[in-house]
Design an enzyme around this catalytic site. Sequence first.
Site, PDB file in Angstrom:
ATOM      1  N   ASP A  32      50.709   9.823   8.673  1.00 39.13           N
ATOM      2  CA  ASP A  32      50.998   9.995  10.098  1.00 39.13           C
ATOM      3  C   ASP A  32      51.819   8.794  10.552  1.00 39.13           C
ATOM      4  O   ASP A  32      51.602   7.678  10.066  1.00 39.13           O
ATOM      5  CB  ASP A  32      49.673  10.069  10.891  1.00 39.13           C
ATOM      6  CG  ASP A  32      49.823  10.819  12.203  1.00 39.13           C
ATOM      7  OD1 ASP A  32      50.626  10.379  13.039  1.00 39.13           O
ATOM      8  OD2 ASP A  32      49.133  11.848  12.379  1.00 39.13           O
ATOM      9  N   ASN A  33      52.747   9.018  11.498  1.00 40.76           N
ATOM     10  CA  ASN A  33      53.467   7.855  12.064  1.00 40.76           C
ATOM     11  C   ASN A  33      52.835   7.411  13.378  1.00 40.76           C
ATOM     12  O   ASN A  33      53.321   6.475  14.022  1.00 40.76           O
ATOM     13  CB  ASN A  33      54.954   8.163  12.266  1.00 40.76           C
ATOM     14  CG  ASN A  33      55.188   9.222  13.325  1.00 40.76           C
ATOM     15  OD1 ASN A  33      54.243   9.824  13.825  1.00 40.76           O
ATOM     16  ND2 ASN A  33      56.447   9.454  13.673  1.00 40.76           N
ATOM     17  N   THR A  36      52.106  10.668  18.141  1.00 44.37           N
ATOM     18  CA  THR A  36      51.194  11.355  19.067  1.00 44.37           C
ATOM     19  C   THR A  36      49.766  11.402  18.513  1.00 44.37           C
ATOM     20  O   THR A  36      48.845  11.748  19.242  1.00 44.37           O
ATOM     21  CB  THR A  36      51.657  12.810  19.345  1.00 44.37           C
ATOM     22  OG1 THR A  36      51.785  13.504  18.098  1.00 44.37           O
ATOM     23  CG2 THR A  36      52.985  12.838  20.076  1.00 44.37           C
ATOM     24  N   GLY A  37      49.585  11.060  17.261  1.00 46.33           N
ATOM     25  CA  GLY A  37      48.248  11.030  16.663  1.00 46.33           C
ATOM     26  C   GLY A  37      47.545   9.725  16.990  1.00 46.33           C
ATOM     27  O   GLY A  37      48.163   8.778  17.490  1.00 46.33           O
ATOM     28  N   ASN A 100      61.786  17.023   3.642  1.00 47.20           N
ATOM     29  CA  ASN A 100      61.188  16.019   2.759  1.00 47.20           C
ATOM     30  C   ASN A 100      59.895  16.523   2.120  1.00 47.20           C
ATOM     31  O   ASN A 100      59.646  16.319   0.928  1.00 47.20           O
ATOM     32  CB  ASN A 100      60.901  14.724   3.527  1.00 47.20           C
ATOM     33  CG  ASN A 100      62.174  13.918   3.762  1.00 47.20           C
ATOM     34  OD1 ASN A 100      63.166  14.088   3.047  1.00 47.20           O
ATOM     35  ND2 ASN A 100      62.160  13.056   4.775  1.00 47.20           N
ATOM     36  N   TYR A 146      61.343  22.431  20.106  1.00 47.35           N
ATOM     37  CA  TYR A 146      60.151  22.732  19.296  1.00 47.35           C
ATOM     38  C   TYR A 146      60.299  24.096  18.619  1.00 47.35           C
ATOM     39  O   TYR A 146      60.130  24.224  17.405  1.00 47.35           O
ATOM     40  CB  TYR A 146      58.922  22.723  20.202  1.00 47.35           C
ATOM     41  CG  TYR A 146      57.601  22.915  19.499  1.00 47.35           C
ATOM     42  CD1 TYR A 146      57.125  21.961  18.604  1.00 47.35           C
ATOM     43  CD2 TYR A 146      56.800  24.024  19.764  1.00 47.35           C
ATOM     44  CE1 TYR A 146      55.891  22.124  17.976  1.00 47.35           C
ATOM     45  CE2 TYR A 146      55.566  24.189  19.146  1.00 47.35           C
ATOM     46  CZ  TYR A 146      55.113  23.238  18.253  1.00 47.35           C
ATOM     47  OH  TYR A 146      53.881  23.400  17.638  1.00 47.35           O
ATOM     48  N   TYR A 160      63.119  27.390   0.026  1.00 48.16           N
ATOM     49  CA  TYR A 160      62.521  26.671  -1.108  1.00 48.16           C
ATOM     50  C   TYR A 160      61.680  27.602  -1.978  1.00 48.16           C
ATOM     51  O   TYR A 160      61.584  27.429  -3.186  1.00 48.16           O
ATOM     52  CB  TYR A 160      61.675  25.473  -0.624  1.00 48.16           C
ATOM     53  CG  TYR A 160      62.471  24.190  -0.629  1.00 48.16           C
ATOM     54  CD1 TYR A 160      63.497  23.986   0.286  1.00 48.16           C
ATOM     55  CD2 TYR A 160      62.226  23.190  -1.572  1.00 48.16           C
ATOM     56  CE1 TYR A 160      64.251  22.826   0.275  1.00 48.16           C
ATOM     57  CE2 TYR A 160      62.977  22.025  -1.591  1.00 48.16           C
ATOM     58  CZ  TYR A 160      63.981  21.853  -0.671  1.00 48.16           C
ATOM     59  OH  TYR A 160      64.735  20.698  -0.699  1.00 48.16           O
ATOM     60  N   THR A 176      45.088  26.622  20.353  1.00 47.17           N
ATOM     61  CA  THR A 176      43.841  26.193  19.714  1.00 47.17           C
ATOM     62  C   THR A 176      43.269  25.034  20.512  1.00 47.17           C
ATOM     63  O   THR A 176      44.017  24.246  21.089  1.00 47.17           O
ATOM     64  CB  THR A 176      44.126  25.765  18.261  1.00 47.17           C
ATOM     65  OG1 THR A 176      44.684  26.892  17.573  1.00 47.17           O
ATOM     66  CG2 THR A 176      42.871  25.325  17.535  1.00 47.17           C
TER      67      THR A 176
END
Length: 317
Positions: A32-33, A36-37, A100, A146, A160, A176
């Site tokens: 995670d960067n 927003t987490g 990625n 988004y 892919y 959710t």
Amino acid sequence: MKRVLITGAAGFLGSHLCDRFIKEGYHVIGMDNLLTGSLSNIEHLFPLEQFEFHHHDITKYVHVPGELDYILHFASPASPIDYLKMPIQTMKVGALGTHNMLGVAKAKNARILVASTSEVYGDPLIHPQVEEYWGNVNPIGPRGCYDEAKRFLEAITTAYRTYHKVETRIIRIFNTYGPRMRVNDGRVLPAFFSQAIRGEGLTVFGDGSQTRAFCYVDDLVEGIYRLLLSDYHLPVNIGNPDEITIKEFGEEVLKLVGNPKSKLIYKDLPKDDPKKRRPHIAKAQEILGWNPTVDREEGLKRTYEYFKTVVKVPETV
Ligand code: UDP
């Protein structure tokens, strides 16, 4: 021990996925960067040998040492307010980040499940939304960054699968809710709960006649788990089809919290706000044997218990 990489691990859904896969006996690598987490969602996992965390922005080259069996790609801002504030990061994580992660899946020969969304249907013209529906999306509206990033995610994931033969799974997630939603993420449930707990007006956008159908997080996680382990590669809707208007939803929160100072107040409806949304879930039922099991009354009670612990009530003088 099977090894799973979870992107967006410190987010609402990512952190619940980490918990589930730890419980199932996997070695979990969370990434995670922290845009927003929040680390508070996963700090209880840090003492476990079964868990490791990488603070990394997946729009940059991703390196994961060792083998991987599965990848769950859940990194993205996910509330309309967040992606309005961060449109470029939203597009980059949905496009470059997904590229990625597909590259990692190919290099490691891992199966990858990517998080798509009911937003690929836009402001839908058919109801309820079946997976075959192509959607009604405004690419240059406030939700375009988004919606189009997630549509690209589905397209590149498909490429892919067909070109590189990567094993892929695509979930379309409908609204959710549950513990660990960010208090100030702007979505309707955190907004209503924090307003009701503070004794403020509940901000209903428009006349509140627009509908949503809310799925409790544990049910969603069960659907993700089953889809990952299934052999079905086309998109699958996961959501609770119990549809409700936003006005009725506000009334339910008012009743549950019972703060006499709160009532519904009305604000302008944001542009391109979908008028109706409800998942058609026959695929999930037939292919995964999945059904939601937590009704809104029970789910809201559990979520209220969480919000009571995190919403700050300003002291009165
Ligand atoms: N909404 C509202 N008040 C709020 C926040 C949202 O009435 O304070 C409405 C919003 O206009 C939308 C619905 O609630 O119709 C769900 O909004 P949310 O941002 O939770 O997610 P969406 O389903 O639109 O992505």
